[in-house]
Motif scaffolding. Sequence first.
Motif, PDB file in Angstrom:
ATOM      1  N   ASP A   1       0.839  -1.199   0.000  1.00 48.29           N
ATOM      2  CA  ASP A   1       0.000   0.000   0.000  1.00 48.29           C
ATOM      3  C   ASP A   1       0.875   1.251   0.000  1.00 48.29           C
ATOM      4  O   ASP A   1       2.003   1.238   0.495  1.00 48.29           O
ATOM      5  CB  ASP A   1      -0.878   0.047   1.248  1.00 48.29           C
ATOM      6  CG  ASP A   1      -2.032  -0.936   1.213  1.00 48.29           C
ATOM      7  OD1 ASP A   1      -2.373  -1.417   0.113  1.00 48.29           O
ATOM      8  OD2 ASP A   1      -2.600  -1.221   2.289  1.00 48.29           O
ATOM      9  N   VAL A   2       0.336   2.331  -0.525  1.00 46.84           N
ATOM     10  CA  VAL A   2       0.971   3.643  -0.394  1.00 46.84           C
ATOM     11  C   VAL A   2       0.245   4.414   0.705  1.00 46.84           C
ATOM     12  O   VAL A   2      -0.996   4.438   0.745  1.00 46.84           O
ATOM     13  CB  VAL A   2       0.923   4.431  -1.719  1.00 46.84           C
ATOM     14  CG1 VAL A   2       1.432   5.866  -1.519  1.00 46.84           C
ATOM     15  CG2 VAL A   2       1.749   3.730  -2.793  1.00 46.84           C
ATOM     16  N   VAL A   3       1.009   5.016   1.614  1.00 42.60           N
ATOM     17  CA  VAL A   3       0.467   5.898   2.642  1.00 42.60           C
ATOM     18  C   VAL A   3       1.220   7.218   2.535  1.00 42.60           C
ATOM     19  O   VAL A   3       2.448   7.248   2.658  1.00 42.60           O
ATOM     20  CB  VAL A   3       0.620   5.301   4.056  1.00 42.60           C
ATOM     21  CG1 VAL A   3       0.095   6.282   5.098  1.00 42.60           C
ATOM     22  CG2 VAL A   3      -0.108   3.962   4.164  1.00 42.60           C
ATOM     23  N   SER A   4       0.504   8.289   2.279  1.00 40.45           N
ATOM     24  CA  SER A   4       1.145   9.584   2.032  1.00 40.45           C
ATOM     25  C   SER A   4       1.535  10.279   3.330  1.00 40.45           C
ATOM     26  O   SER A   4       0.884  10.114   4.369  1.00 40.45           O
ATOM     27  CB  SER A   4       0.209  10.494   1.234  1.00 40.45           C
ATOM     28  OG  SER A   4       0.046  10.014  -0.079  1.00 40.45           O
ATOM     29  N   LEU A   5       2.603  11.083   3.246  1.00 42.57           N
ATOM     30  CA  LEU A   5       3.084  11.889   4.362  1.00 42.57           C
ATOM     31  C   LEU A   5       3.213  13.335   3.898  1.00 42.57           C
ATOM     32  O   LEU A   5       3.955  13.634   2.960  1.00 42.57           O
ATOM     33  CB  LEU A   5       4.455  11.407   4.851  1.00 42.57           C
ATOM     34  CG  LEU A   5       4.639   9.916   5.158  1.00 42.57           C
ATOM     35  CD1 LEU A   5       6.077   9.661   5.606  1.00 42.57           C
ATOM     36  CD2 LEU A   5       3.666   9.442   6.204  1.00 42.57           C
TER      37      LEU A   5
ATOM     38  N   MET B   1      -4.106   6.007   3.033  1.00 46.89           N
ATOM     39  CA  MET B   1      -4.273   7.018   4.063  1.00 46.89           C
ATOM     40  C   MET B   1      -3.237   8.108   3.839  1.00 46.89           C
ATOM     41  O   MET B   1      -2.307   7.936   3.057  1.00 46.89           O
ATOM     42  CB  MET B   1      -4.096   6.425   5.464  1.00 46.89           C
ATOM     43  CG  MET B   1      -5.181   5.460   5.886  1.00 46.89           C
ATOM     44  SD  MET B   1      -4.934   4.936   7.610  1.00 46.89           S
ATOM     45  CE  MET B   1      -6.398   3.938   7.839  1.00 46.89           C
ATOM     46  N   ALA B   2      -3.398   9.217   4.583  1.00 39.76           N
ATOM     47  CA  ALA B   2      -2.427  10.306   4.495  1.00 39.76           C
ATOM     48  C   ALA B   2      -2.262  10.934   5.872  1.00 39.76           C
ATOM     49  O   ALA B   2      -3.255  11.295   6.527  1.00 39.76           O
ATOM     50  CB  ALA B   2      -2.880  11.355   3.493  1.00 39.76           C
ATOM     51  N   PHE B   3      -1.015  11.052   6.323  1.00 33.87           N
ATOM     52  CA  PHE B   3      -0.676  11.774   7.540  1.00 33.87           C
ATOM     53  C   PHE B   3      -0.389  13.216   7.143  1.00 33.87           C
ATOM     54  O   PHE B   3       0.525  13.464   6.344  1.00 33.87           O
ATOM     55  CB  PHE B   3       0.555  11.163   8.212  1.00 33.87           C
ATOM     56  CG  PHE B   3       0.319   9.815   8.845  1.00 33.87           C
ATOM     57  CD1 PHE B   3       0.082   9.705  10.212  1.00 33.87           C
ATOM     58  CD2 PHE B   3       0.337   8.658   8.075  1.00 33.87           C
ATOM     59  CE1 PHE B   3      -0.126   8.474  10.801  1.00 33.87           C
ATOM     60  CE2 PHE B   3       0.128   7.410   8.652  1.00 33.87           C
ATOM     61  CZ  PHE B   3      -0.111   7.321  10.020  1.00 33.87           C
ATOM     62  N   VAL B   4      -1.148  14.168   7.703  1.00 34.64           N
ATOM     63  CA  VAL B   4      -1.049  15.559   7.253  1.00 34.64           C
ATOM     64  C   VAL B   4      -0.953  16.488   8.463  1.00 34.64           C
ATOM     65  O   VAL B   4      -1.793  16.429   9.372  1.00 34.64           O
ATOM     66  CB  VAL B   4      -2.274  15.951   6.401  1.00 34.64           C
ATOM     67  CG1 VAL B   4      -2.094  17.360   5.836  1.00 34.64           C
ATOM     68  CG2 VAL B   4      -2.497  14.951   5.267  1.00 34.64           C
TER      69      VAL B   4
END
Length: 253
Positions: A56-60, A105-108
């Motif tokens: 999976d890709v999880v954005s930061l 998901m994305a941690f922002v």
Amino acid sequence: RTEFESVAEMMTVRAQEVPTHTHVLFYDQTITYAQTNDRSNRVANFLKEKGGKKGDVVSLLISNSPEVYYAMFGVQKIGAIAGSINFMLKGPEIAWLLEDSKPKMAFVSSDFIPEFIRGVDLSNHKPQIIEVKTDFTNPAFPNVDFQLSNILEQYPSDEALVPQAASDPFLLLYSSGPTGRPKGILLKNEGQLSICRSMASIGLFGGDDVMLILLPMFHTNPICVWTYPIIYCAQTACIRKAFSPADFWPAIT
């Protein structure tokens, strides 16, 4: 130990070998290797519970802080790919990255959530958002699904490392896109570990050296040239908020 199959394994092993050694200095915070590893495991166990898996890709999209490491290594411990986003991008550019990488998901960081949500609104791909709280003052964001602070409090620090191969990808960076849309660059464990060994071989690190990181941590230099080699050599990173020439512009003029 100097041989690893993945950067996530390297972090896990260093936390076992030098648990009390300082990993990160961030203004008044001193964070050990064990603490970075524990907090990364909490993120990893959260991601596992929410269905996150290898590949999976999880954005930061996180401003310079230790939270970059908690999220990044948490993602990589489960074999997922940390997709770093330039925090100077605007909504349409963020929308393009979301369409291209399709993060789960994305941690922002709080500061960047308004522009990130603008990008989500323009995109057909809608990742869940984990807010990384900062001093940014803003009413509660209705589009935020989770808070990193709650994850670090509520999820277990049990070791979450998933077996990985050297050929597995672990990081997705994007070019700046000066001649068009940003281009995705997918990096594999074996390439980064080769950089770590090369950095160690030239004797750049020694004793209780502390390496200062000023560049924005979506860029390949602070991540690939410094972050991982620092861990490989069991050294300390001193993180500061991202440098910009504008910080010094009044003095220059």
